[in-house]
Design an enzyme around this catalytic site. Structure first.
Site, mmCIF file in Angstrom:
data_model
loop_
_atom_site.group_PDB
_atom_site.id
_atom_site.type_symbol
_atom_site.label_atom_id
_atom_site.label_comp_id
_atom_site.label_asym_id
_atom_site.label_seq_id
_atom_site.Cartn_x
_atom_site.Cartn_y
_atom_site.Cartn_z
ATOM 1 N N LYS A 22 -6.540 -2.209 9.082
ATOM 2 C CA LYS A 22 -7.094 -1.214 8.361
ATOM 3 C C LYS A 22 -7.558 -1.754 7.121
ATOM 4 C CE LYS A 22 -4.568 0.404 4.956
ATOM 5 N NZ LYS A 22 -4.500 0.195 3.612
ATOM 6 N N ASN A 23 -7.224 -2.758 6.537
ATOM 7 C CA ASN A 23 -7.748 -3.626 5.425
ATOM 8 C C ASN A 23 -8.839 -4.611 5.502
ATOM 9 O OD1 ASN A 23 -5.782 -2.245 3.832
ATOM 10 N ND2 ASN A 23 -4.095 -3.939 3.717
ATOM 11 N N ARG A 92 -8.142 4.311 -3.164
ATOM 12 C CA ARG A 92 -8.500 3.167 -4.059
ATOM 13 C C ARG A 92 -9.578 2.339 -3.694
ATOM 14 N NH1 ARG A 92 -5.276 2.423 -8.117
ATOM 15 N NH2 ARG A 92 -5.972 0.549 -8.412
ATOM 16 N N CYS A 116 -1.531 5.406 -9.040
ATOM 17 C CA CYS A 116 -0.952 5.010 -7.864
ATOM 18 C C CYS A 116 0.494 5.183 -7.806
ATOM 19 C CB CYS A 116 -1.045 3.496 -7.655
ATOM 20 S SG CYS A 116 -0.285 2.864 -6.105
ATOM 21 N N ARG A 121 -2.353 0.079 -11.278
ATOM 22 C CA ARG A 121 -2.911 -0.964 -10.551
ATOM 23 C C ARG A 121 -4.593 -1.033 -11.115
ATOM 24 N NH1 ARG A 121 -2.503 0.477 -4.466
ATOM 25 N NH2 ARG A 121 -3.636 -1.605 -4.302
ATOM 26 N N ASP A 124 -9.466 -4.277 -13.885
ATOM 27 C CA ASP A 124 -9.908 -5.187 -14.937
ATOM 28 C C ASP A 124 -10.764 -6.346 -14.259
ATOM 29 O OD1 ASP A 124 -7.431 -7.372 -15.847
ATOM 30 O OD2 ASP A 124 -7.593 -5.729 -14.170
ATOM 31 N N ASP A 304 3.198 -5.588 1.718
ATOM 32 C CA ASP A 304 3.088 -4.535 2.625
ATOM 33 C C ASP A 304 3.901 -4.725 3.714
ATOM 34 O OD1 ASP A 304 -0.598 -4.563 2.445
ATOM 35 O OD2 ASP A 304 0.764 -4.044 0.954
ATOM 36 N N ARG A 396 -2.757 7.325 7.413
ATOM 37 C CA ARG A 396 -3.693 6.380 6.776
ATOM 38 C C ARG A 396 -4.028 5.097 7.200
ATOM 39 N NH1 ARG A 396 -3.582 6.376 0.459
ATOM 40 N NH2 ARG A 396 -5.718 5.248 1.229
#
Ligand code: EPZ
Length: 427
Positions: A22-23, A92, A116, A121, A124, A304, A396
């Site tokens: 997924k990521n 996000r 979140c 989170r 910056d 995770d 998700r």
């Protein structure tokens, strides 16, 4: 709104194919915005976050078609550099389009990610990194307004190793005039895979896989086909499910090199693992030994997988500690697992799990993606029936979770949950 019904106490056995990451997919999809062209991404997981990113890119003028695990992308007609709040609030990672849009159009208007479940989170580092490339950043009305009259190479040190910020800044730097050097950059496999994809598109990046990346900007990039790497977090979830149920499970399409920290902790807990490039076989007989973990950036133990490990340690012969140094307040799963009869205490960013606990089925509620995976794992070893609600979180990031678990012998089914209205929380 759906929920999962689990009848516990079934030993998991058999083979399961791990999906694409997924990521990995949602980092590579925005990269396609860097050039006008067409390409097919292979091994793309068919799940909500990928659908959310396709909707966002379609809104910008791209054509995206997901067929099973093949994603065809056509970015020739992309004509918008805006990522509206409606999309970013759902995920996000939609914020990852900022760098590519600035690189392609010299400007972008991207909504700031919302809140979140586990506290602040910030983004910056994304903004500071882009400013080092000559991007003018103005944040107002909940949006980042970015303009780059002259995108040029620069030096940027990440105070914190950030996956998202590394990806965003790298995707802008590949088209910046001159040389960019990024230090303390993230080296997660999804970022390494993104860098390799960018190089296939014609980018010039040195130091891939290390925390010091040097990028020579180029004028043109060309879209190419690429495969998404296997999902190491999904793989870790199935390995822990097998160990928790004292099962015997073979994972295919997983990359064991991306799982070294998880595999070594599983072995420490008493699991037997037989690994070759084609598959990972895990066998567990008896209860696990208590094993402490502290999360860290890659190749450390992933945050995770923290929730799944806590669920696992409820079955251990003794007490263990789980410390999260990445997200110090990522424990929304703990009160829910305690509802099943576990004994977990939180003190700051550390959970202490007193095992073994005989869990009993109950109704529990997901608060985020990995928390929901932990509740499913706990339900697999609980006596009787567990109901996990708000599983839109799970959808998700896990493709066909209940079908894959059923194939391994779990008694798990999806049911409509009339009591829960659908609301989306970003993570
Ligand atoms: C990525 O999120 C993953 N998401 C997360 O996985 C994962 O938990 C996280 O990396 C850490 O491994 C995706 O890849 C889409 P970070 P990201 O920027 O990029 C701080 C899942 O379950 N930080 O590496 O948002 C931040 O607060 C998701 O699949 C700043 O301070 O994470 C955190 O403490 C959840 N300023 C730390 O850095 C910034 O500008 C690491 O965050 C950016 C980050």
């Amino acid at each position: 709104m759906d929920k999962l019904i689990i009848e516990g106490k079934r030993r998991l056995t058999g083979r399961v194919k791990v999906s694409g990451a997924k990521n990995g997919a949602i980092a590579m999809m925005p990269a396609c915005l860097l050039a006008a062209g067409t390409a097919t991404l292979h091994n793309v997981p068919n799940l909500r976050d990928v659908w959310t990113m396709t909707r966002l890119m379609t809104e910008m003028g791209a054509f995206c078609e997901l067929n099973e695990n093949e994603l065809f992308v056509d970015t020739r007609n992309v004509d918008s550099w805006e990522a509206p709040y409606e999309h970013v609030k759902q995920m996000r990672a939609s914020f990852y389009v900022l760098g590519p849009l600035v690189a392609r159009f010299g400007k972008a208007k991207v909504s700031l990610p919302g809140g979140c479940a586990w506290g602040p989170r910030p983004v910056d580092l994304h903004l500071k990194g882009l400013e080092k490339l000559g991007v003018e950043i103005d944040v107002k009305n909940g949006y980042v307004h970015a303009e780059a009259k002259n995108l040029r190479g620069g030096k940027f040190h990440f105070d914190i190793s950030s996956v998202g910020a590394t990806g965003n800044v790298m995707m802008a730097a590949v088209k910046a005039r001159g040389t960019t050097q990024l230090t303390n950059a993230a080296i997660e496999p999804e970022i390494t895979a993104l860098a390799r994809f960018l190089c296939k598109m014609g980018a010039k990046i040195d130091g891939i896989g290390t925390s010091t990346i040097t990028i020579e900007g180029v004028d043109e990039l060309k879209l190419v086909d690429e495969s998404v790497i296997p999902d190491r977090i999904e793989a870790a979830t199935y390995l822990i499910a097998a160990a928790m149920t004292q099962g015997s499970v073979e994972l295919t399409n997983a990359n064991p090199y991306h799982l070294t920290s998880v595999i070594s902790k599983l072995e420490e807990s008493g699991a037997k693992l037989d690994i070759n490039p084609e598959r990972i076989l895990i066998e567990m007989s008896g209860r696990p030994q208590p094993v402490n973990i502290t999360t860290a950036v890659y190749p450390g133990f992933p945050t995770d997988v923290q929730a799944q490990w806590i669920a696992y340690m409820t079955q251990a012969e003794g007490s263990s500690r789980v410390k999260d140094n990445i997200y110090t307040d990522r424990f929304k799963h703990v009160p829910e697992i305690n509802r099943l009869g576990a004994n977990i205490e939180i003190d700051g960013n550390t959970a202490t799990i007193s095992g073994p606990s005989e869990l009993d089925g109950a109704q529990v509620m997901s608060a985020d993606l990995r928390a929901s995976a932990a509740l499913v794992l706990a339900g697999l070893v609980a006596e009787g029936r567990t109901e996990v609600s708000r599983i839109y979180h799970l959808d998700r990031g896990y493709e066909d979770l209940e079908a894959k678990l059923r194939k391994l012998g779990a008694d798990i089914a999806r049911k409509q949950d009339k009591h829960e209205p659908e609301t989306a929380i970003a993570s």
